[in-house]
Design an enzyme around this catalytic site. Structure first.
Site, short mmCIF file in Angstrom:
data_model
loop_
_atom_site.label_atom_id
_atom_site.label_comp_id
_atom_site.label_asym_id
_atom_site.label_seq_id
_atom_site.Cartn_x
_atom_site.Cartn_y
_atom_site.Cartn_z
N HIS A 1 6.17 18.27 44.68
CA HIS A 1 7.20 18.59 45.67
C HIS A 1 7.07 17.62 46.84
O HIS A 1 5.96 17.25 47.22
CB HIS A 1 7.05 20.03 46.16
CG HIS A 1 8.24 20.55 46.90
ND1 HIS A 1 8.45 20.30 48.24
CD2 HIS A 1 9.29 21.31 46.49
CE1 HIS A 1 9.57 20.90 48.62
NE2 HIS A 1 10.10 21.51 47.59
N ASP B 1 11.22 25.09 40.94
CA ASP B 1 12.36 24.72 40.10
C ASP B 1 12.02 24.81 38.62
O ASP B 1 12.86 25.17 37.80
CB ASP B 1 12.82 23.29 40.43
CG ASP B 1 13.31 23.16 41.86
OD1 ASP B 1 14.13 23.98 42.27
OD2 ASP B 1 12.86 22.25 42.57
#
Length: 435
Positions: free
Chosen positions: A312, A369
């Site tokens: 991320h 995600d």
């Protein structure tokens, strides 16, 4: 909203012109101190250059705090892990909007008020027919959310606190209806109207999957997982879509237009579309026996292939949301007992990523995600709906950020500066004399 003065300063030295400027340091309640450069141009005649605003604070906020190095995410000071375990989405909505967890009476009234705004104006049903059946749900949502301002004139005055409250409730309530209708339209099924007796997540599942021909049974494990997804996606500090909402809001645009702008920004594959890209990647891999070969490709610096759903930009540690949602993903897969090659690929890929030294050393852990895509596919949503569901959860965060902007007297219309690299002054040459 007033910043905290730290009584510290930073001296910026201009060696070229033998001068300097003293800039104050500001400190928040948590996180790094910031240099207040508002008078930099006035004192030295310079702007700063920061592509992507990776080192620039654009506002003061009390909504959400992230510590990417430590893997911390707080909503109004509450750790995301505690909210995910003990709260529900509507309570989190109240917290983000009003700054405190509600009493039972406050929550009951809030749920009642929001749930009685779930229906859309009937004329909006015809609005959907203007889209092609194969339109991406986010294209539909951008259009319909923006169109709300044409139907609800009684909640567009941004200077009226009551208007802002009504608009906030309407957006939270109607976003699931808008998204569900986009889904129904894409599959050629009749719209299913909302039911106010159901929870937020249950109602969304009902609107998406119920049909007139037979009753729809809501699976509590699935509803809980969807509620969790909404909580984890509710806000994430000054991300691209929240910044877009604030940027649009700084112009004085009405709330529906601002949230439509947030939808447009969220649609990008680098932002809200990331979980959709995860499923595309899993389809590309195809079978779990191929995972090893694709992992080798991901490790090859000369190969353009990259794994989506790992690592991320903000979190340099394990994404705290991923820790929470990982269990939910396995709960849903176990509950539904689905045999799906792509989900088998995902489980195998997760196992390798958590054990392989290459991923562990670089802290390329599966992120939110990765797991949300697995859950949504298992529930039965097509990949094109993933970002739309993200928008449903993120709407309350956008609204909280927007309300904070409107109430912040220090804010003004956003106007980034630039480093101009084009030609300088040139004289116009008639077309017949141009070579």
């Amino acid at each position: 909203m007033t910043e905290h003065a730290s009584n510290e300063t930073v001296t910026i030295i201009d060696n070229t012109n033998d001068r300097q400027a003293v800039m104050p340091l500001l400190s928040g309640t948590a996180g790094a101190k910031v240099i207040d450069i508002r008078n930099l141009y006035k004192e030295l005649g310079y702007f700063t250059y920061d592509p992507g605003y990776t080192a620039t604070g654009s506002c003061q906020s009390k909504v959400t705090y992230i510590d990417g190095d430590e893997g911390v995410l707080l909503y109004r000071g509450y750790p995301i892990e505690q909210l995910a375990e003990k709260s529900d989405f509507m309570e989190v909505c109240y917290l983000l909007l009003f700054g405190e967890l509600p009493t039972k009476e406050q929550k009951d009234k809030f749920v009642y008020d929001v749930s009685h705004h779930t229906m859309l104006h009937d004329q909006l049903n015809y609005f959907y027919r203007g889209f092609r059946r194969d339109a991406h749900p986010m294209a539909v949502m951008c259009g319909v959310v923006g169109a709300l301002s044409a139907f609800y004139h009684d909640s567009t005055d941004i200077n009226d606190p009551w208007h802002r409250t009504v608009a906030s409730y309407r957006l939270i309530a109607k976003m699931p209806t808008i998204a569900a209708m986009a889904f129904k339209y894409s599959v050629g099924q009749p719209f299913t109207y909302p039911r106010n007796d159901l929870s937020y997540a249950e109602n969304f599942l009902h609107m998406c999957f119920a049909v007139p021909a037979e009753p729809y049974q809501i699976n509590p494990v699935v509803a809980k997982a969807l509620d969790l997804i909404f909580i984890l996606h509710a806000d994430h500090e000054q991300n691209a879509s929240a910044s877009t909402v604030r940027l649009a809001g700084s112009t004085g645009a009405n709330p529906f237009a601002c949230i439509a702008a947030g939808c447009a920004a969220l649609w990008g594959p680098a932002h809200g579309g990331a979980n959709e890209e995860v499923l595309k990647m899993l389809s590309q891999i195809g079978d779990k026996k191929n995972v090893g070969d694709w992992v080798k490709r991901a490790k090859d610096p000369d190969d353009p292939f990259r794994l989506f759903g790992f690592g991320h930009r903000v979190y340099k540690n394990f994404d705290p949301r991923a820790k929470v949602i990982r269990k939910a993903a396995h709960d849903v897969l176990g509950e539904l007992g689905i045999t799906d090659p792509l989900l088998e690929v995902a489980v195998e890929l997760e196992k390798i990523a958590l054990e392989d030294e290459y991923f562990v050393k670089r802290k390329l852990y599966p992120n939110v995600d990765f797991y949300s895509g697995i859950i949504l596919k298992a529930i039965g949503f097509p990949t094109s709906m993933f970002t739309a569901l993200f928008a449903v959860g993120r709407t309350v965060g956008w609204i909280a950020q927007w309300n904070e902007l409107i109430e912040d007297s220090s804010q003004k219309i956003n106007r980034p500066r630039q480093l101009y690299m084009g030609p300088t002054n040139r004289d116009y040459v008639p077309i017949e004399k141009r070579s």
